[in-house]
Design a protein around this motif. Structure first.
Motif, PDB file in Angstrom:
ATOM      1  N   TYR A  89      39.612  32.579  44.569  1.00 17.33           N
ATOM      2  CA  TYR A  89      40.690  32.476  43.533  1.00 17.33           C
ATOM      3  C   TYR A  89      40.577  31.864  42.162  1.00 17.33           C
ATOM      4  CZ  TYR A  89      43.832  34.615  47.121  1.00 17.33           C
ATOM      5  OH  TYR A  89      44.244  35.275  48.043  1.00 17.33           O
ATOM      6  N   LEU A  90      39.513  31.045  42.258  1.00 16.93           N
ATOM      7  CA  LEU A  90      39.073  30.211  41.056  1.00 16.93           C
ATOM      8  C   LEU A  90      38.076  31.201  40.402  1.00 16.93           C
ATOM      9  CD1 LEU A  90      38.589  26.835  42.830  1.00 16.93           C
ATOM     10  CD2 LEU A  90      40.630  27.582  41.538  1.00 16.93           C
ATOM     11  N   PHE A  91      38.269  31.664  39.046  1.00 11.74           N
ATOM     12  CA  PHE A  91      37.843  32.678  38.490  1.00 11.74           C
ATOM     13  C   PHE A  91      36.673  31.941  37.703  1.00 11.74           C
ATOM     14  CE2 PHE A  91      36.793  35.939  35.246  1.00 11.74           C
ATOM     15  CZ  PHE A  91      36.629  36.817  36.187  1.00 11.74           C
ATOM     16  N   PRO A  92      35.317  32.659  38.082  1.00  7.99           N
ATOM     17  CA  PRO A  92      33.994  32.114  37.454  1.00  7.99           C
ATOM     18  C   PRO A  92      34.010  32.421  35.809  1.00  7.99           C
ATOM     19  CG  PRO A  92      33.351  34.166  38.784  1.00  7.99           C
ATOM     20  CD  PRO A  92      35.185  33.949  38.945  1.00  7.99           C
ATOM     21  N   TYR A  93      33.503  31.376  35.140  1.00  7.15           N
ATOM     22  CA  TYR A  93      33.676  31.783  33.730  1.00  7.15           C
ATOM     23  C   TYR A  93      32.782  30.272  33.183  1.00  7.15           C
ATOM     24  CZ  TYR A  93      35.604  33.433  29.330  1.00  7.15           C
ATOM     25  OH  TYR A  93      35.779  33.830  27.854  1.00  7.15           O
ATOM     26  N   THR A  94      32.907  30.241  31.993  1.00  7.06           N
ATOM     27  CA  THR A  94      32.284  28.897  31.168  1.00  7.06           C
ATOM     28  C   THR A  94      33.753  28.400  30.687  1.00  7.06           C
ATOM     29  OG1 THR A  94      29.987  30.032  30.595  1.00  7.06           O
ATOM     30  CG2 THR A  94      30.927  28.084  29.301  1.00  7.06           C
ATOM     31  N   TYR A  95      34.024  27.310  30.984  1.00  7.69           N
ATOM     32  CA  TYR A  95      35.298  26.636  30.660  1.00  7.69           C
ATOM     33  C   TYR A  95      34.726  25.324  29.814  1.00  7.69           C
ATOM     34  CZ  TYR A  95      37.490  29.528  34.077  1.00  7.69           C
ATOM     35  OH  TYR A  95      38.177  30.670  34.665  1.00  7.69           O
TER      36      TYR A  95
ATOM     37  N   GLU B 239      43.479  24.580  37.105  1.00  7.24           N
ATOM     38  CA  GLU B 239      44.619  25.457  36.388  1.00  7.24           C
ATOM     39  C   GLU B 239      43.979  26.414  35.259  1.00  7.24           C
ATOM     40  OE1 GLU B 239      48.783  24.619  33.943  1.00  7.24           O
ATOM     41  OE2 GLU B 239      47.521  22.861  33.882  1.00  7.24           O
ATOM     42  N   LYS B 240      42.868  25.872  34.677  1.00  9.25           N
ATOM     43  CA  LYS B 240      42.311  26.803  33.741  1.00  9.25           C
ATOM     44  C   LYS B 240      41.711  27.950  34.347  1.00  9.25           C
ATOM     45  CE  LYS B 240      41.044  24.568  29.610  1.00  9.25           C
ATOM     46  NZ  LYS B 240      39.900  24.525  28.521  1.00  9.25           N
ATOM     47  N   MET B 241      40.865  27.638  35.658  1.00  8.03           N
ATOM     48  CA  MET B 241      40.470  28.805  36.376  1.00  8.03           C
ATOM     49  C   MET B 241      41.520  29.888  36.953  1.00  8.03           C
ATOM     50  SD  MET B 241      37.649  26.363  38.419  1.00  8.03           S
ATOM     51  CE  MET B 241      36.293  27.768  38.663  1.00  8.03           C
ATOM     52  N   LEU B 242      42.513  29.308  37.506  1.00 13.12           N
ATOM     53  CA  LEU B 242      43.764  30.140  38.000  1.00 13.12           C
ATOM     54  C   LEU B 242      44.221  30.972  36.890  1.00 13.12           C
ATOM     55  CD1 LEU B 242      45.000  27.742  40.661  1.00 13.12           C
ATOM     56  CD2 LEU B 242      44.159  29.729  41.119  1.00 13.12           C
ATOM     57  N   ASN B 243      44.285  30.184  35.682  1.00  8.11           N
ATOM     58  CA  ASN B 243      44.959  30.936  34.521  1.00  8.11           C
ATOM     59  C   ASN B 243      44.301  32.209  34.077  1.00  8.11           C
ATOM     60  OD1 ASN B 243      47.189  29.041  34.517  1.00  8.11           O
ATOM     61  ND2 ASN B 243      46.351  27.966  32.548  1.00  8.11           N
ATOM     62  N   LYS B 244      42.709  31.975  34.230  1.00  4.75           N
ATOM     63  CA  LYS B 244      41.899  33.137  33.839  1.00  4.75           C
ATOM     64  C   LYS B 244      42.004  34.313  35.197  1.00  4.75           C
ATOM     65  CE  LYS B 244      38.334  34.896  31.656  1.00  4.75           C
ATOM     66  NZ  LYS B 244      38.600  35.561  30.373  1.00  4.75           N
ATOM     67  N   MET B 245      42.105  33.751  36.139  1.00  4.50           N
ATOM     68  CA  MET B 245      42.242  34.788  37.330  1.00  4.50           C
ATOM     69  C   MET B 245      43.430  35.437  36.989  1.00  4.50           C
ATOM     70  SD  MET B 245      41.112  36.326  40.062  1.00  4.50           S
ATOM     71  CE  MET B 245      40.189  35.605  41.196  1.00  4.50           C
ATOM     72  N   ASP B 246      44.593  34.940  36.528  1.00  3.79           N
ATOM     73  CA  ASP B 246      45.850  35.517  36.238  1.00  3.79           C
ATOM     74  C   ASP B 246      45.709  36.581  35.064  1.00  3.79           C
ATOM     75  OD1 ASP B 246      48.506  36.247  35.906  1.00  3.79           O
ATOM     76  OD2 ASP B 246      49.253  34.137  35.516  1.00  3.79           O
ATOM     77  N   ILE B 247      44.959  36.328  34.203  1.00  6.42           N
ATOM     78  CA  ILE B 247      44.658  37.226  33.121  1.00  6.42           C
ATOM     79  C   ILE B 247      44.062  38.435  33.504  1.00  6.42           C
ATOM     80  CG2 ILE B 247      43.514  37.750  30.885  1.00  6.42           C
ATOM     81  CD1 ILE B 247      43.940  34.488  30.264  1.00  6.42           C
ATOM     82  N   VAL B 248      43.026  38.484  34.361  1.00  3.90           N
ATOM     83  CA  VAL B 248      42.214  39.443  35.015  1.00  3.90           C
ATOM     84  C   VAL B 248      42.926  40.206  35.935  1.00  3.90           C
ATOM     85  CG1 VAL B 248      40.235  39.832  36.637  1.00  3.90           C
ATOM     86  CG2 VAL B 248      39.704  38.265  34.514  1.00  3.90           C
ATOM     87  N   LEU B 249      43.714  39.518  36.779  1.00  3.76           N
ATOM     88  CA  LEU B 249      44.323  40.280  38.060  1.00  3.76           C
ATOM     89  C   LEU B 249      45.495  41.162  37.410  1.00  3.76           C
ATOM     90  CD1 LEU B 249      44.306  38.105  41.040  1.00  3.76           C
ATOM     91  CD2 LEU B 249      43.047  40.130  40.698  1.00  3.76           C
ATOM     92  N   THR B 250      45.969  40.539  36.181  1.00  5.47           N
ATOM     93  CA  THR B 250      47.372  41.121  35.714  1.00  5.47           C
ATOM     94  C   THR B 250      47.062  42.372  35.053  1.00  5.47           C
ATOM     95  OG1 THR B 250      48.380  39.030  35.203  1.00  5.47           O
ATOM     96  CG2 THR B 250      49.121  40.823  33.831  1.00  5.47           C
ATOM     97  N   LYS B 251      45.598  42.825  34.631  1.00  4.69           N
ATOM     98  CA  LYS B 251      45.311  44.156  34.088  1.00  4.69           C
ATOM     99  C   LYS B 251      45.268  45.048  35.139  1.00  4.69           C
ATOM    100  CE  LYS B 251      41.390  42.233  31.830  1.00  4.69           C
ATOM    101  NZ  LYS B 251      40.071  42.425  31.444  1.00  4.69           N
TER     102      LYS B 251
END
Length: 279
Positions: A101-107, A121-133
């Motif tokens: 659930y922790l989205f892979p990205y450069t933070y 929180e940053k990683m989950l917020n990014k996952m939220d943006i991706v899954l919401t699509k």
């Protein structure tokens, strides 16, 4: 022009800048932070690897990261906050409850004193943006979000992006037939080891009885085995239809797909003879 909205902060300026440029920077409020840190979490990293990266780059320890991942009260607060998390992540058989659930990205974080909660929180917020699509696709899927993330992690670990569609189709076909998925990546994870540490899966790993090893269970693993990319999520939500039931990869990163075990064995023999299936 009068500049009235100057923002208090630390700014990086140089002597060659004009007064206008300096005024623009100071009014932007985007200060310079010499303590700022950047951490890149890659697709396919598991929680242990994520914990290692956090401990190397911040003042948090590896053990504290693993503790936070399995902290019941903390997980309850996340389940209330994020629509894609539910009580299935609290299954006692899951090794690390936030795996997948922790989205892979450069933070970017403000400094080494960043807390584990702030990172997650940053990683989950990014996952939220991706899954919401993909919310409507998720609703239409016969699989739960937890199963979608779990399947995506198997695809993520088993092949290169160009092969994701066909790999996903093999898993879907096997699930429909009630055949074990037979993913080496799940066997590694079940034993708590990585391919880089042990090389080819051993008989002991393949025969190990745990809730991740898809050689021994005919269902999905109890949870994800790594972080997942958007590409891996997409192929689970929009699967291609094939008749493939088997695949194998050679040493050059090519993946081959087969309808029958005989074809699979024949190709494996061929690759071994050509020195392209060294294990």
């Amino acid at each position: 022009n009068n500049v009235t909205n100057l923002q208090a902060s630390t700014y990086k300026l140089n002597r060659s800048m004009s007064a206008k440029e300096i005024a623009k920077i100071i009014s932007s409020g985007k200060g310079y932070n010499p303590n700022e840190i950047t951490i890149t979490f890659k697709e396919g990293n598991n929680i242990r690897e994520i914990a290692t990266l956090i401990s190397k780059n911040t003042n948090n320890s590896y053990d504290d990261v693993l503790k936070k991942v399995n902290d019941g009260k903390y997980l309850d607060s996340l389940i209330q906050k994020y629509w894609f998390l539910d009580t299935s992540i609290k299954n006692s058989k899951i090794y690390y409850k936030l795996e997948g659930y922790l989205f892979p990205y450069t933070y970017i974080f403000y400094g080494k004193d960043v807390t584990i909660e702030e990172i997650f929180e940053k990683m989950l917020n990014k996952m939220d943006i991706v899954l919401t699509k993909y919310k409507s696709d998720i609703k239409k899927s016969k699989y739960s979000i937890h199963e979608i993330i779990t399947l995506a992690s198997l695809v993520e670990k088993e092949g290169k992006t160009k092969d994701f569609n066909n790999i996903a189709s093999v898993f879907f076909n096997r699930l429909e037939k009630g055949v074990a998925l037979g993913s080496c990546a799940s066997a590694y994870y079940g034993m708590g080891v990585d391919f880089t540490e042990v090389g080819i899966a051993t008989t002991e790993m393949i025969n190990a009885k745990n809730n991740y090893n898809t050689y021994q269970i005919k269902t999905l693993p109890v949870g994800a085995i790594s972080s997942v990319s958007e590409d891996a999520i997409k192929v689970i939500l929009n699967p291609v239809e094939t008749d493939y039931l088997y695949f194998l990869s050679d040493n050059e990163g090519n993946t081959y797909f087969f309808k029958t075990y005989e074809e699979h064995q024949k190709k494996q023999k061929e690759l071994k003879e050509a020195g392209k299936w060294l294990r």
